[in-house]
Design an enzyme around this catalytic site. Sequence first.
Site, PDB file in Angstrom:
ATOM      1  N   SER A 198       0.777  -1.314  -0.032  1.00 55.55           N
ATOM      2  CA  SER A 198       0.050  -0.080  -0.035  1.00 55.55           C
ATOM      3  C   SER A 198       0.883   1.341  -0.043  1.00 55.55           C
ATOM      4  CB  SER A 198      -0.975  -0.079   1.254  1.00 55.55           C
ATOM      5  OG  SER A 198      -2.125  -0.801   0.789  1.00 55.55           O
ATOM      6  N   LYS A 225      -0.022   3.784  -2.794  1.00 56.33           N
ATOM      7  CA  LYS A 225      -0.864   4.910  -2.891  1.00 56.33           C
ATOM      8  C   LYS A 225      -0.322   6.365  -2.545  1.00 56.33           C
ATOM      9  CE  LYS A 225      -4.443   1.930  -0.975  1.00 56.33           C
ATOM     10  NZ  LYS A 225      -3.912   0.757  -0.624  1.00 56.33           N
ATOM     11  N   SER A 252      -6.240   3.245   4.044  1.00 57.75           N
ATOM     12  CA  SER A 252      -5.454   2.619   2.672  1.00 57.75           C
ATOM     13  C   SER A 252      -6.544   1.916   2.204  1.00 57.75           C
ATOM     14  CB  SER A 252      -4.424   1.812   3.386  1.00 57.75           C
ATOM     15  OG  SER A 252      -3.455   1.541   2.318  1.00 57.75           O
ATOM     16  N   LYS A 275       3.287   6.619   5.097  1.00 57.36           N
ATOM     17  CA  LYS A 275       2.341   5.625   4.614  1.00 57.36           C
ATOM     18  C   LYS A 275       2.898   4.090   5.159  1.00 57.36           C
ATOM     19  CE  LYS A 275      -1.218   4.352   2.647  1.00 57.36           C
ATOM     20  NZ  LYS A 275      -1.492   3.180   3.603  1.00 57.36           N
TER      21      LYS A 275
END
EC number: 3.4.16.4
Length: 498
Positions: free
Chosen positions: A74, A77, A134, A236
């Site tokens: 993720s 992203k 997420s 993140k």
Amino acid sequence: MRGVRGTSGRAVPALIAAAAILTAMTNPADARRRGHHHGGGGGYNPPFAAMVVDVKSGRILHAVNEDALRHPASITKVMTLYLLFEQLERGRMSLDTPLEISANAARQAPSKLGLRPGATITVEEAIKALVTKSANDVACAIGENIAGSEGAFAEMMTRKAHALGMTRTHYANASGLPDSDQITTARDLTILARAIQDRFPRYYRYFQTRSFAFRGRVIGNHNHLLGRVEGVDGIKTGYTRDSGFNLMTSARINDRHIVAVVLGGKSVASRDAIMTRLVEANLPKAYAGARTTAPVVEVAERPRPAVVAEKPVATRTLVAAADGEDESIETTASTGRPGQPLDLNPSRQTATPSGGRWRSGSGLPANAQAYAATPDTSFPAPGGKYGSRLPSTEPGEVRAPAPPARTEAPAPKPVSVTPWVIQLGAMDDEAKAKSMLAEARQRSGGMLAKAAPFTERVTHGGTTLYRARFSGFSEAESAQDACRALKRNGFTCFATRS
């Protein structure tokens, strides 16, 4: 700063080792409570990589396997948001712009908001949903609303990555959900961590969001270091079974600023512990003066080399290729352990026909076209026919000396593809894929002695990749055993039907 106090730089390796020991003792339920069923209990051992960079000086403060290919999960992203921020900056969207959720976006796997087809979400809500929860359905919707389809958006992401200097990164989707072709490195991710702050300081603040209210729900951030480790301001997290637990972090205090990436943590707790120690050990060492490095900005793509010959020359198939799609027996495919850093500059490739045309750097003389015009003993003419004479010359023309004759190499034997194969990785350079196969065989302890290495050319999202594979397995169990042996020697791989 919070956490362990009085830690010297020399103690960091010991602390990281201690964290690794703690990881082995971590209850697997730590991941299951968050929806991550990696299985394997205490034996779970995803490939690790880490890097810390001083933002102001550009100096590398810490690096482990920084150029090894890994799955971003993720953390993908961050690039999705980079392209969304670009739309905001250019005035093509606003924070209030509604994004429509398609049926494709709605059926993405969790983590997600669970929006139904036809529903809408504002750009600002979408940003917060990606930063905190997420949400995969929202990431897919962002890509579709910007580019028309998630595939087209993934191509945009890859082009942007390469323009930023992330030369070993390739995106296949907007979310980071499992895909064997979704690859990056710790080094590339430190570039992205700096670039998104340099380019979009106004929107970067969203990565500091600890929770947000969405239609009656309060959604918390998966990044547990926010508010717990002094100086951390984003950015993140990520997880898939093959990637392990990932974290990209930015931290600043007292005019010092670093970015750090940890890939392949064995659990949320161990990943966070390693990152905490990296921040606390390296942030005090960062440069506190005025910034000495330029901001990370996009650069033009490297120019293609000039074509020397206009007419195609004969080529041969060098390797056997297996047809069909992967049917992985694991949650997701692995990309493997790299050999050397990828070189995306075709001019450095030697003696390689491309599309039937010899490109510069191949070692041929500048007048190769003239030699190809008439059959010659050294260079193949169109159709692959060989003659015995040089091209004629006009009066007063100086004829170039004949190039040295070369011996035709024997064609490699085709690889017989068995019902099961194992794949180590997908590289954008065939030579590197072959190098990976050779190193894997050498270090496998005889497990691959009878296996046949081969590469398979695939095109994904406009990018050509070469899968590094071994044939020679009639059953899934034998392929899995070989894959486990490779993993014990530092490689990542997966078994698949041919």
